[in-house]
Design an enzyme around this catalytic site. Structure first.
Site, PDB file in Angstrom:
ATOM      1  N   PHE A 126       0.882  -1.163   0.000  1.00 51.75           N
ATOM      2  CA  PHE A 126       0.000   0.000   0.000  1.00 51.75           C
ATOM      3  C   PHE A 126       0.931   1.226   0.000  1.00 51.75           C
ATOM      4  O   PHE A 126       1.900   1.267   0.755  1.00 51.75           O
ATOM      5  CB  PHE A 126      -0.883  -0.019   1.260  1.00 51.75           C
ATOM      6  CG  PHE A 126      -1.863   1.108   1.294  1.00 51.75           C
ATOM      7  CD1 PHE A 126      -3.042   1.037   0.581  1.00 51.75           C
ATOM      8  CD2 PHE A 126      -1.596   2.257   2.016  1.00 51.75           C
ATOM      9  CE1 PHE A 126      -3.943   2.095   0.591  1.00 51.75           C
ATOM     10  CE2 PHE A 126      -2.489   3.318   2.039  1.00 51.75           C
ATOM     11  CZ  PHE A 126      -3.669   3.227   1.320  1.00 51.75           C
ATOM     12  N   ASP A 195       2.965  -5.022   8.130  1.00 53.27           N
ATOM     13  CA  ASP A 195       1.750  -4.205   8.140  1.00 53.27           C
ATOM     14  C   ASP A 195       0.566  -5.173   8.077  1.00 53.27           C
ATOM     15  O   ASP A 195       0.380  -5.887   7.083  1.00 53.27           O
ATOM     16  CB  ASP A 195       1.766  -3.255   6.926  1.00 53.27           C
ATOM     17  CG  ASP A 195       0.552  -2.319   6.900  1.00 53.27           C
ATOM     18  OD1 ASP A 195      -0.499  -2.696   7.444  1.00 53.27           O
ATOM     19  OD2 ASP A 195       0.659  -1.227   6.297  1.00 53.27           O
ATOM     20  N   TYR A 220      -9.638   0.424  11.465  1.00 49.54           N
ATOM     21  CA  TYR A 220     -10.955   0.815  10.913  1.00 49.54           C
ATOM     22  C   TYR A 220     -11.424  -0.123   9.824  1.00 49.54           C
ATOM     23  O   TYR A 220     -12.459   0.102   9.227  1.00 49.54           O
ATOM     24  CB  TYR A 220     -10.922   2.261  10.404  1.00 49.54           C
ATOM     25  CG  TYR A 220      -9.732   2.629   9.532  1.00 49.54           C
ATOM     26  CD1 TYR A 220      -9.660   2.200   8.200  1.00 49.54           C
ATOM     27  CD2 TYR A 220      -8.686   3.390  10.031  1.00 49.54           C
ATOM     28  CE1 TYR A 220      -8.575   2.524   7.412  1.00 49.54           C
ATOM     29  CE2 TYR A 220      -7.594   3.725   9.240  1.00 49.54           C
ATOM     30  CZ  TYR A 220      -7.545   3.284   7.929  1.00 49.54           C
ATOM     31  OH  TYR A 220      -6.475   3.605   7.141  1.00 49.54           O
ATOM     32  N   LYS A 221     -10.644  -1.178   9.547  1.00 46.05           N
ATOM     33  CA  LYS A 221     -11.041  -2.122   8.496  1.00 46.05           C
ATOM     34  C   LYS A 221     -11.768  -3.296   9.155  1.00 46.05           C
ATOM     35  O   LYS A 221     -12.886  -3.152   9.623  1.00 46.05           O
ATOM     36  CB  LYS A 221      -9.814  -2.565   7.705  1.00 46.05           C
ATOM     37  CG  LYS A 221      -9.089  -1.411   7.001  1.00 46.05           C
ATOM     38  CD  LYS A 221      -7.830  -1.924   6.324  1.00 46.05           C
ATOM     39  CE  LYS A 221      -7.008  -0.803   5.728  1.00 46.05           C
ATOM     40  NZ  LYS A 221      -7.603  -0.201   4.539  1.00 46.05           N
ATOM     41  N   ARG A 364     -12.653  -4.766  -6.136  1.00 46.39           N
ATOM     42  CA  ARG A 364     -12.167  -5.374  -4.894  1.00 46.39           C
ATOM     43  C   ARG A 364     -13.340  -5.590  -3.951  1.00 46.39           C
ATOM     44  O   ARG A 364     -14.141  -4.680  -3.712  1.00 46.39           O
ATOM     45  CB  ARG A 364     -11.146  -4.414  -4.277  1.00 46.39           C
ATOM     46  CG  ARG A 364     -10.130  -5.049  -3.370  1.00 46.39           C
ATOM     47  CD  ARG A 364      -9.111  -4.010  -2.951  1.00 46.39           C
ATOM     48  NE  ARG A 364      -9.700  -2.934  -2.172  1.00 46.39           N
ATOM     49  CZ  ARG A 364      -9.136  -2.382  -1.098  1.00 46.39           C
ATOM     50  NH1 ARG A 364      -7.965  -2.813  -0.678  1.00 46.39           N
ATOM     51  NH2 ARG A 364      -9.718  -1.397  -0.459  1.00 46.39           N
TER      52      ARG A 364
HETATM   53  C1  LIG Z   1      -1.762  -1.895   4.073  1.00 46.81           C
HETATM   54  C2  LIG Z   1      -2.185  -0.524   4.487  1.00 46.81           C
HETATM   55  N1  LIG Z   1      -1.367   0.215   5.255  1.00 46.81           N
HETATM   56  C3  LIG Z   1      -1.730   1.466   5.646  1.00 46.81           C
HETATM   57  C4  LIG Z   1      -2.943   2.001   5.263  1.00 46.81           C
HETATM   58  C5  LIG Z   1      -3.376   3.394   5.621  1.00 46.81           C
HETATM   59  O1  LIG Z   1      -2.839   3.893   6.723  1.00 46.81           O
HETATM   60  P1  LIG Z   1      -3.397   5.223   7.411  1.00 46.81           P
HETATM   61  O2  LIG Z   1      -4.385   4.776   8.428  1.00 46.81           O
HETATM   62  O3  LIG Z   1      -2.218   5.876   7.936  1.00 46.81           O
HETATM   63  O4  LIG Z   1      -4.106   6.033   6.366  1.00 46.81           O
HETATM   64  C6  LIG Z   1      -3.819   1.244   4.494  1.00 46.81           C
HETATM   65  C7  LIG Z   1      -5.128   1.820   4.113  1.00 46.81           C
HETATM   66  O5  LIG Z   1      -5.901   1.313   3.365  1.00 46.81           O
HETATM   67  C8  LIG Z   1      -3.418  -0.031   4.078  1.00 46.81           C
HETATM   68  O6  LIG Z   1      -4.220  -0.768   3.308  1.00 46.81           O
END
Ligand SMILES: Cc1ncc(COP(=O)(O)O)c(C=O)c1O
Length: 389
Positions: A126, A195, A220-221, A364
């Protein structure tokens, strides 16, 4: 009844997690397959947040920091996330965004690997992780190289300091082998950061068994913490004493209220904090985490694999013009490639099937196992088939 309708009905009837859907504020008119971007709202959360605002803030005011448990919330909520990612209690803290926590982890890892100056970044990451790693590298005088996760073992060298990987590829849904890749990174004397944004709450994660150094991820996911909910940061227990993170502020000081001009880091995971915690968002997340009480993560995984597999069967039969690009070793999403994907997703959303589009050609769909039904997967494929026809 068609064969797929019968299968969906039977799978839903046999689903041990079926009852969890009632905990969420979902309407039957919409098939919500975007929980991998923003998890749905658990029904009980608004009342709990109202209490945070009206009683804790409104009536108790500043006393809530001490008497209401606000001060310890980042560590306490970290302890609630720990079992969902297989981390030890006392080694997860919640606060800031995933982007900020990637920075925190990359610099911390660089400080643990003196004499080494290369950061390997997942080429399929990402974007934010890559951007932040590049900025951290500039700051620390290191370099960044993008490599596909499968190529990490051969890309490692005596100069590799840190490897930053996504557990589940946000585009294809591919799940990477955390244990094997972590072992390879360790054999090369480097540190690894995972991550977990697309795996926390989507499948069982075992940071401890995989011996992972650092992990970060969104809440938040699949953890349904609400828009902009703060992220988590986890550190391997034996690394905590030497953790020297770059954003130490007054809230990670050993004696925050001594207001000392000299910085001395706190001893436990509190040393990974920075400034005043996002209390309203944190306590929204805290409430949302109640839906995990009593959930068997292996059951969750079984359902997730069954759901995504069933969706692919439905697509193959009802919407053959779309092709799954999601490998079998996957998180809890299916990505389909088709022509004119952006317009197709627009039409799907207009017809009540909410997924998202990732350029250039991907549709998706996230299958949050706690609230998605097999009948939803079938309905999404039916409508997709009608649009593509
Ligand atoms: C793998 C991944 N890392 C980080 C993020 C986003 O991070 P942040 O909460 O800092 O916007 C996302 C958002 O979709 C993501 O899919």
């Amino acid at each position: 009844m068609s064969d797929l309708t019968e299968r969906a009905a039977k799978l839903d009837a046999d689903d041990p997690l079926a009852g969890r859907r009632d905990l969420f504020d979902l309407d039957d008119g919409v098939v919500y397959l975007d929980g991998n971007s923003l998890g749905a709202l658990p029904r009980h959360v608004p009342a709990k947040v109202a209490d945070v605002l009206t009683r804790q803030w409104g009536r108790m005011r500043i006393r809530s920091w001490t008497e209401g448990g606000w001060w310890e919330a980042p560590e306490r909520i970290g302890d609630r996330i720990a079992p969902l990612v297989g981390a030890a209690p006392g080694h997860v803290v919640v606060g800031d965004s995933t982007s900020v926590n990637v920075f925190r982890a990359v610099i911390s890892a660089l400080r643990m690997t003196p004499g080494r100056a290369e950061i390997l970044v997942d080429a399929t990451t990402f974007p934010t992780d890559g951007y932040i790693a590049a900025s951290a590298a500039r700051l620390a005088g290191a370099t960044v190289r993008a490599v596909h996760p499968a190529e990490v073992p051969t890309a490692l060298s005596g100069n590799t300091a840190v490897v930053l990987l996504n557990h589940v590829d946000y585009r294809s849904g591919r799940l990477h082998d955390m244990g094997a890749l972590t072992a390879a990174v360790h054999n090369a004397g480097a540190r690894v950061i995972w991550d977990l944004s697309h795996s926390a709450g989507a499948l069982p994660v075992d940071l401890k068994t995989s011996n992972v150094d650092f992990a970060v991820g969104c809440t938040y996911k699949y953890l349904n913490g609400g828009p902009g909910a703060p992220a988590f940061f986890a550190v391997r227990p034996d690394l905590l004493p030497q953790l020297d993170q770059p954003l130490g502020g007054w809230c990670s000081h050993r004696e925050p209220f001594a207001m000392d001009s000299e910085y001395v880091a706190a001893e436990g995971i509190a040393k990974a904090r920075a400034g005043t915690p996002e209390i309203v968002s944190l306590l929204t997340l805290d409430a949302a985490l109640d839906v995990w009480d009593g959930v068997d993560l292996h059951q969750l995984r079984q359902k997730s694999l069954a759901l995504t597999g069933f969706f692919e069967d439905c697509v193959a039969e009802l919407a053959p013009a779309a092709r799954s690009v999601t490998p079998e070793i996957r998180g809890s999403q299916v990505s389909l490639s088709c022509v004119d994907a952006e317009r197709v997703m627009g039409e799907l959303i207009a017809r009540g099937v909410v997924g998202d589009h990732r350029p250039p050609d991907l549709l998706r769909f996230g299958f949050t196992p706690l609230y998605t039904r097999f009948v939803d997967a079938l309905r999404a494929a039916e409508i997709l088939g009608e649009i593509l026809a």
